[in-house]
Scaffold this motif. Structure first.
Motif, PDB file in Angstrom:
ATOM      1  N   GLN A 120       0.814  -1.213   0.000  1.00 22.97           N
ATOM      2  CA  GLN A 120       0.000   0.000   0.000  1.00 22.97           C
ATOM      3  C   GLN A 120       0.851   1.267   0.000  1.00 22.97           C
ATOM      4  OE1 GLN A 120      -1.978   0.768   4.009  1.00 22.97           O
ATOM      5  NE2 GLN A 120      -1.221  -1.306   4.306  1.00 22.97           N
ATOM      6  N   TYR A 121       2.114   1.156   0.445  1.00 23.21           N
ATOM      7  CA  TYR A 121       2.970   2.334   0.505  1.00 23.21           C
ATOM      8  C   TYR A 121       3.454   2.788  -0.871  1.00 23.21           C
ATOM      9  CZ  TYR A 121       3.065   1.808   5.542  1.00 23.21           C
ATOM     10  OH  TYR A 121       2.696   1.721   6.865  1.00 23.21           O
ATOM     11  N   VAL A 122       3.398   1.915  -1.877  1.00 23.07           N
ATOM     12  CA  VAL A 122       3.866   2.298  -3.218  1.00 23.07           C
ATOM     13  C   VAL A 122       2.727   2.338  -4.226  1.00 23.07           C
ATOM     14  CG1 VAL A 122       6.187   1.411  -2.823  1.00 23.07           C
ATOM     15  CG2 VAL A 122       4.468  -0.106  -3.780  1.00 23.07           C
ATOM     16  N   ARG A 168      14.567   0.630  -0.741  1.00 22.43           N
ATOM     17  CA  ARG A 168      14.911   1.472   0.406  1.00 22.43           C
ATOM     18  C   ARG A 168      14.174   1.030   1.668  1.00 22.43           C
ATOM     19  NH1 ARG A 168      14.361   7.606  -1.556  1.00 22.43           N
ATOM     20  NH2 ARG A 168      15.052   7.979   0.597  1.00 22.43           N
ATOM     21  N   ILE A 169      12.915   0.594   1.519  1.00 23.09           N
ATOM     22  CA  ILE A 169      12.179   0.086   2.672  1.00 23.09           C
ATOM     23  C   ILE A 169      12.819  -1.211   3.177  1.00 23.09           C
ATOM     24  CG2 ILE A 169       9.964  -0.816   3.485  1.00 23.09           C
ATOM     25  CD1 ILE A 169       8.596   1.012   1.431  1.00 23.09           C
ATOM     26  N   ALA A 170      13.248  -2.078   2.237  1.00 21.15           N
ATOM     27  CA  ALA A 170      13.904  -3.336   2.626  1.00 21.15           C
ATOM     28  C   ALA A 170      15.206  -3.067   3.370  1.00 21.15           C
ATOM     29  CB  ALA A 170      14.167  -4.192   1.386  1.00 21.15           C
ATOM     30  N   LYS A 180       8.246  10.523   3.229  1.00 24.30           N
ATOM     31  CA  LYS A 180       7.208  10.217   4.206  1.00 24.30           C
ATOM     32  C   LYS A 180       6.745   8.772   4.083  1.00 24.30           C
ATOM     33  CE  LYS A 180       5.292  14.877   4.779  1.00 24.30           C
ATOM     34  NZ  LYS A 180       4.109  15.730   4.582  1.00 24.30           N
ATOM     35  N   LEU A 181       6.574   8.307   2.827  1.00 24.56           N
ATOM     36  CA  LEU A 181       6.159   6.928   2.611  1.00 24.56           C
ATOM     37  C   LEU A 181       7.171   5.942   3.186  1.00 24.56           C
ATOM     38  CD1 LEU A 181       4.836   7.136  -1.061  1.00 24.56           C
ATOM     39  CD2 LEU A 181       3.486   6.577   0.960  1.00 24.56           C
ATOM     40  N   ARG A 187       8.734   2.554   9.898  1.00 29.14           N
ATOM     41  CA  ARG A 187       8.210   2.551  11.269  1.00 29.14           C
ATOM     42  C   ARG A 187       7.285   1.355  11.484  1.00 29.14           C
ATOM     43  NH1 ARG A 187       7.405   8.088  10.561  1.00 29.14           N
ATOM     44  NH2 ARG A 187       5.169   7.721  10.255  1.00 29.14           N
ATOM     45  N   THR A 188       6.387   1.126  10.511  1.00 31.45           N
ATOM     46  CA  THR A 188       5.480  -0.016  10.641  1.00 31.45           C
ATOM     47  C   THR A 188       6.260  -1.320  10.608  1.00 31.45           C
ATOM     48  OG1 THR A 188       3.685   1.223   9.588  1.00 31.45           O
ATOM     49  CG2 THR A 188       3.486  -1.177   9.605  1.00 31.45           C
TER      50      THR A 188
END
Length: 311
Positions: A50-52, A66-68, A135-136, A142-143
């Protein structure tokens, strides 16, 4: 001389066999512990796409990467050292800290539900794409911190009797494998529409399959968004439910457990599945209630102060 060399080689062989056995033991223990955390891994894989969702196609994989990377930092630089230290010196702190994380997940899920009901963006829209991406990524990491902490604590509980170095190795293996699995699956999900476009240029039935894939993906992503929000409420509520019971507050946990047992006994062969569904729904309802209370408190304090300051 020759006898000494043979003895040395024999010692080396014994050490090699011991090391191999240790590796096998660590792998088996990691697999067992990882299986216990599989439910949270599924939640993590459902939450992340949902973030992308609203990003340009060419930005999806860089953002997931980057999230990984942020997820690996969470696990190896924050969670792993923290839970090892806590488990060695103040193990009683693990449950309250995990419950704080569960409350945050409930807040995230309830905020998304409120955003849908009130028809506004839960996190607001930035003026620039770069800021939106930051922000995403920040929100996703954080989640992930909470979900990863849940995975690692579940793993720790399964192998807590292991010696320290084996424990460290098992947790490291689980952290790495879970990250690769979750974000590999996420990358596949968000790039399926691109794959469908490429397939649609090929002849025959393959082209029809590609076009169907492209048409289906918006619905799949919508479903994943709903599943991700529900997963936040479920996991957060379950953390609070189990944590409260461990801290001696048994009333809510016992009530849910009795409902689960009654549903299990009343549905025969489907008892296991129905009992699990009852527990899951009850956890999600608890998560929604706690999350709504946190949203209300934040709305009446931080958001109101922010609005007054902007005035």
């Amino acid at each position: 001389m020759a006898g000494g060399l043979v003895a040395l080689l024999d010692d080396v062989a014994v050490l090699a066999r011991t090391a191999a056995a240790s590796v096998d033991d660590i792998g088996a223990a990691a697999a067992k512990a990882g299986a216990k955390a599989a439910g949270v891994v599924i939640d993590d894989a459902a939450v992340t796409p949902q973030y992308v969702r609203s990003l340009a196609a060419e930005r999806e994989l860089p953002i997931i990467r980057r999230i990984a990377i942020g997820s690996l930092r969470n696990k190896f630089l924050i969670i792993l050292p923290a839970i090892l230290l806590l488990s060695q010196f103040v193990p009683w702190l693990l449950t309250p800290i995990l419950m704080l994380g569960g409350a945050y997940l409930c807040y995230e899920g309830a905020e998304k539900v409120w955003a849908k009901v009130a028809h506004h963006d839960a996190h607001g829209e930035g003026a620039e794409g770069t800021q939106d991406e930051k922000k995403l990524i920040s929100g996703a990491v954080r989640t992930d911190l909470i979900l990863s902490a849940e995975i690692m604590v579940i793993t720790l509980n399964e192998v807590i009797e292991e010696p320290f170095w084996s424990l460290l190795a098992i947790l490291a293996v689980v952290a790495l494998v879970m990250t690769v699995v979750v974000y590999g699956v996420v990358a596949l999900i968000v790039k399926m529409d691109d794959a469908g476009l490429r397939l649609s240029t090929l002849p025959g039935a393959i082209a029809s399959f590609g076009r169907g894939l492209v048409k289906a993906m918006p619905m799949v992503l919508t479903v994943l968004t709903v599943v991700g929000t529900a997963a936040m409420l479920w996991v957060g509520g379950h953390i609070l439910l189990v944590g409260a019971d461990e801290l001696g507050l048994h009333a809510v946990y016992d009530a849910v457990h009795h409902l689960e047992e009654a549903a299990h006994d009343a549905t025969g062969a489907l008892g296991g599945l129905v009992g699990w569904l009852v527990n899951t729904v009850a956890s999600a309802i608890l998560g929604l209630i706690v999350g709504a209370l946190v949203v209300l408190v934040i709305s009446l304090t931080l958001h109101r102060r922010k609005a007054a300051a902007q005035h």
